[in-house]
Design an enzyme around this catalytic site. Structure first.
Site, PDB file in Angstrom:
ATOM      1  N   HIS A 163       0.819  -1.226   0.000  1.00  0.00           N
ATOM      2  CA  HIS A 163       0.000   0.000   0.000  1.00  0.00           C
ATOM      3  C   HIS A 163       0.850   1.272   0.000  1.00  0.00           C
ATOM      4  O   HIS A 163       0.347   2.346  -0.271  1.00  0.00           O
ATOM      5  CB  HIS A 163      -0.940   0.001   1.210  1.00  0.00           C
ATOM      6  CG  HIS A 163      -2.020  -1.034   1.100  1.00  0.00           C
ATOM      7  ND1 HIS A 163      -3.316  -0.719   0.801  1.00  0.00           N
ATOM      8  CD2 HIS A 163      -1.986  -2.383   1.201  1.00  0.00           C
ATOM      9  CE1 HIS A 163      -4.043  -1.828   0.740  1.00  0.00           C
ATOM     10  NE2 HIS A 163      -3.256  -2.854   1.000  1.00  0.00           N
ATOM     11  N   ASP A 371       3.515   9.596  -0.733  1.00  0.00           N
ATOM     12  CA  ASP A 371       2.328   8.840  -0.320  1.00  0.00           C
ATOM     13  C   ASP A 371       2.061   7.765  -1.373  1.00  0.00           C
ATOM     14  O   ASP A 371       2.124   8.063  -2.571  1.00  0.00           O
ATOM     15  CB  ASP A 371       1.125   9.801  -0.263  1.00  0.00           C
ATOM     16  CG  ASP A 371       0.151   9.462   0.850  1.00  0.00           C
ATOM     17  OD1 ASP A 371       0.065   8.270   1.203  1.00  0.00           O
ATOM     18  OD2 ASP A 371      -0.530  10.369   1.350  1.00  0.00           O
TER      19      ASP A 371
HETATM   20  C1  GDG Z   1      -1.987   3.901   3.385  1.00  0.00           C
HETATM   21  C2  GDG Z   1      -1.026   4.611   2.439  1.00  0.00           C
HETATM   22  C3  GDG Z   1      -2.785   4.527   0.661  1.00  0.00           C
HETATM   23  C4  GDG Z   1      -8.597   9.759   8.300  1.00  0.00           C
HETATM   24  N1  GDG Z   1      -8.997  10.343   9.428  1.00  0.00           N
HETATM   25  C5  GDG Z   1     -10.137   9.727   9.801  1.00  0.00           C
HETATM   26  C6  GDG Z   1     -10.428   8.734   8.866  1.00  0.00           C
HETATM   27  N2  GDG Z   1      -9.474   8.779   7.946  1.00  0.00           N
HETATM   28  C7  GDG Z   1      -9.461   7.917   6.764  1.00  0.00           C
HETATM   29  C8  GDG Z   1      -9.524   8.706   5.480  1.00  0.00           C
HETATM   30  C9  GDG Z   1      -8.933   7.712   4.493  1.00  0.00           C
HETATM   31  C10 GDG Z   1      -7.942   6.945   5.356  1.00  0.00           C
HETATM   32  O1  GDG Z   1      -8.255   7.193   6.702  1.00  0.00           O
HETATM   33  C11 GDG Z   1      -6.525   7.422   5.131  1.00  0.00           C
HETATM   34  O2  GDG Z   1      -6.078   6.914   3.925  1.00  0.00           O
HETATM   35  P1  GDG Z   1      -4.848   7.529   3.158  1.00  0.00           P
HETATM   36  O3  GDG Z   1      -4.766   6.887   1.835  1.00  0.00           O
HETATM   37  O4  GDG Z   1      -5.044   8.997   3.060  1.00  0.00           O
HETATM   38  O5  GDG Z   1      -3.573   7.277   4.060  1.00  0.00           O
HETATM   39  P2  GDG Z   1      -2.866   6.085   4.945  1.00  0.00           P
HETATM   40  O6  GDG Z   1      -3.586   5.853   6.207  1.00  0.00           O
HETATM   41  O7  GDG Z   1      -1.466   6.549   5.090  1.00  0.00           O
HETATM   42  O8  GDG Z   1      -2.941   4.760   4.037  1.00  0.00           O
HETATM   43  C12 GDG Z   1      -1.793   5.433   1.416  1.00  0.00           C
HETATM   44  C13 GDG Z   1      -3.620   3.706   1.621  1.00  0.00           C
HETATM   45  O9  GDG Z   1      -2.800   3.001   2.559  1.00  0.00           O
HETATM   46  C14 GDG Z   1      -4.474   2.670   0.870  1.00  0.00           C
HETATM   47  O10 GDG Z   1      -3.694   1.839   0.084  1.00  0.00           O
HETATM   48  O11 GDG Z   1      -3.639   5.357  -0.104  1.00  0.00           O
HETATM   49  O12 GDG Z   1      -0.902   6.031   0.496  1.00  0.00           O
HETATM   50  O13 GDG Z   1      -0.132   5.448   3.162  1.00  0.00           O
HETATM   51  O14 GDG Z   1      -9.894   6.811   4.032  1.00  0.00           O
HETATM   52  O15 GDG Z   1     -10.847   9.071   5.217  1.00  0.00           O
HETATM   53  N3  GDG Z   1     -11.532   7.946   8.926  1.00  0.00           N
HETATM   54  C15 GDG Z   1     -12.377   8.151   9.974  1.00  0.00           C
HETATM   55  N4  GDG Z   1     -12.131   9.086  10.943  1.00  0.00           N
HETATM   56  C16 GDG Z   1     -11.042   9.896  10.900  1.00  0.00           C
HETATM   57  O16 GDG Z   1     -10.843  10.744  11.769  1.00  0.00           O
HETATM   58  N5  GDG Z   1     -13.495   7.410  10.062  1.00  0.00           N
END
Ligand code: GDG
Length: 467
Positions: A163, A371
């Site tokens: 990921h 990212d």
């Molecule tokens: C890894 C990779 C890749 C955030 N705050 C809250 C919350 N979130 C949710 C967001 C989003 C998820 O968490 C974060 O996803 P990201 O992709 O932005 O980042 P990582 O956690 O670093 O994920 C990344 C991912 O894996 C998938 O392959 O895209 O590059 O680093 O969905 O909405 N959700 C809730 N409350 C919050 O306060 N419910």
């Protein structure tokens, strides 16, 4: 008796949370893109998900069924959590794979723990997989599992998806047990990455480090073909569209704007509080624009949700101090009584509150230094079915390859970030709508279901169309 499945997912975390209800403690499916995408395949194949249930004890909870999926918990002790998870996974591999934007920490005892825990996951997967089953292993915490599993069960079809980014050769070469990690991954039949470049880094590394030959994206591992490929992950687009269209969410978005003092411009950031996400540089860009007089409070306000994350890892503690110092500085200089310039929220929110925040924001800032993908950028676009809003996006997020109509910026160039933010703030409505529409059209055909199907089809899983 152990249930044997023809489809098994192995991930550090199980897609479940333990909740206390009137009937006592119960398991509930946790929200998340991965489980949403894989649920249909898992349910159809009476699949099993192997992972950690949270909590630390020598014994894991007994396996159980939830909404058509077998849940097979693997235990982690407090020691494992500290060494395998917080140490090796999040203080060594995470920074190294993200271009070493923080210095990776290398410790022998973490490595040892990583091996032991990976072996435990491989053992559990070997136990629950039926003859000839497909096993799909997820992410950087479990890179040794493919080879460990193949050794135990050569009959299985094994997929792996990373990921996070896969680093260039010269960075990967810093890793003390680099050959072991590489061999671990090469135990899979198919290794998926977010980006084409990452897949290329990987095949080149296999030649450089182990002298393996490759043709195109297929590596020859002692006569066994191992394929590397790009499978950009996505979100449940329909779900986000539905949520954002919900009148209750729309009303909440209006209320949020009112609570912010009905400013002309709401600028939003939503991230785990992580040093890869570029939260500080975003705050700095906002501060400089206020200081240059290009933006002013209360016409423009910023909302930064920084969800607590990995709080026991030192890098994260330092980051929190730095971010909070910057927020204090901006509010000290540019806020007024009852009117802060930055609304900083170190809290977790529900999915619907996030959707309301997306709907309330005129400009969304997603500015990671590096990212794998960044799902927040995709969620914001999907939430804006009203085709309002503008996205400022770092070129160093995987999502930038697809969301070409965003306001792209180089997060290492402060002037570039300021310029992109100003362009997004001043974009004319028809132009903003045109950009949003094009990105939405792309996302509708490239949702998380599409991601799972592409990967599993390539791995040769039959009937995956049903997903
Ligand atoms: C890894 C990779 C890749 C955030 N705050 C809250 C919350 N979130 C949710 C967001 C989003 C998820 O968490 C974060 O996803 P990201 O992709 O932005 O980042 P990582 O956690 O670093 O994920 C990344 C991912 O894996 C998938 O392959 O895209 O590059 O680093 O969905 O909405 N959700 C809730 N409350 C919050 O306060 N419910």
């Amino acid at each position: 008796m152990t249930v044997r499945s023809s489809f098994v997912v192995v991930a550090n975390r199980l897609p479940v949370d333990e909740v206390t209800t009137d009937e006592g403690r119960q398991w509930r499916r946790s929200p998340g893109g991965l489980v949403t995408a894989l649920h249909p395949v898992l349910a159809e194949h009476k699949g099993t998900w192997v992972g950690w249930a949270g909590g630390t004890s020598e014994e894991a909870p007994e396996p159980f069924d939830l909404e058509g999926i077998h849940i097979h918990p693997v235990p982690l002790t407090a020691n494992d959590l500290e060494r395998y998870y917080e140490g090796m996974s999040n203080a060594t591999i995470w920074p190294l794979y993200h271009d070493a934007v923080e210095t990776p920490v290398f410790k022998r005892r973490w490595r040892e723990s990583y091996r032991l825990v990976n072996a435990r996951f491989a053992e559990a997967a070997a136990e629950v997989a039926a003859e000839g089953a497909t096993v799909w292993i997820q992410d950087y915490q479990l890179q040794l599992v493919p080879a460990m599993l193949r050794e135990r069960r050569p009959d299985l079809k094994i997929g792996f998806f990373l990921h996070i980014p896969f680093p260039p050769i010269e960075l990967f070469m810093q890793m003390p047990f680099r050959a072991e990690i590489l061999r671990g991954l090469l135990g899979a039949d198919l290794i998926g990455f977010q980006q084409r470049l990452a897949a290329q880094n990987f095949v080149r590394l296999a030649r450089h480090l182990l002298g393996l030959r490759y043709e195109g994206q297929v590596i020859d591992v002692d006569g066994r073909p191992v394929k590397a490929g790009a499978f950009p992950i996505s979100i449940d687009v329909a779900e986000m569209e539905r949520m954002a269209a919900d009148p209750a969410v729309q009303a909440r978005a209006k209320q949020i704007r009112a609570e912010l003092g009905d400013p002309r411009m709401v600028i939003l950031g939503v991230d785990r509080l992580d040093y890869t996400k570029g939260i500080e540089l975003r705050l700095k860009a906002f501060r400089e624009l206020l200081s240059d007089g290009k933006l002013s409070v209360p016409e423009a306000v910023m909302v930064q949700v920084a969800t607590p994350s990995r709080e026991r890892v030192e890098h994260y503690q330092t980051l929190r101090v730095k971010v909070e110092r910057e927020v204090g500085r901006i509010n000290g200089e540019f806020g007024r009584v009852g009117v802060p310039a930055v609304h900083y929220l170190h809290q977790s929110y529900s999915r619907t509150e996030l959707a309301a925040l997306y709907c309330a924001a005129d400009v969304m800032m997603v500015t990671p230094l590096r990212d794998g993908m960044n799902l927040v950028a995709k969620e914001y676009v999907a939430a804006r079915a009203d085709t309002g809003g503008a996205l400022v996006l770092s070129e160093f997020a995987g999502a930038a390859t697809e969301l070409r109509q965003s306001f792209l910026c180089n997060p290492h160039d402060p002037d570039g970030v300021k310029e992109a933010l100003l362009r997004a703030v001043h974009v004319e409505h028809p132009e903003a709508r045109r950009r949003m529409r094009l990105m939405q059209r792309h996302l509708r055909t490239h949702d998380v279901g599409h991601w799972a199907r592409s990967f599993l089809n390539e791995l040769g899983v039959p009937d995956v169309e049903a997903a």
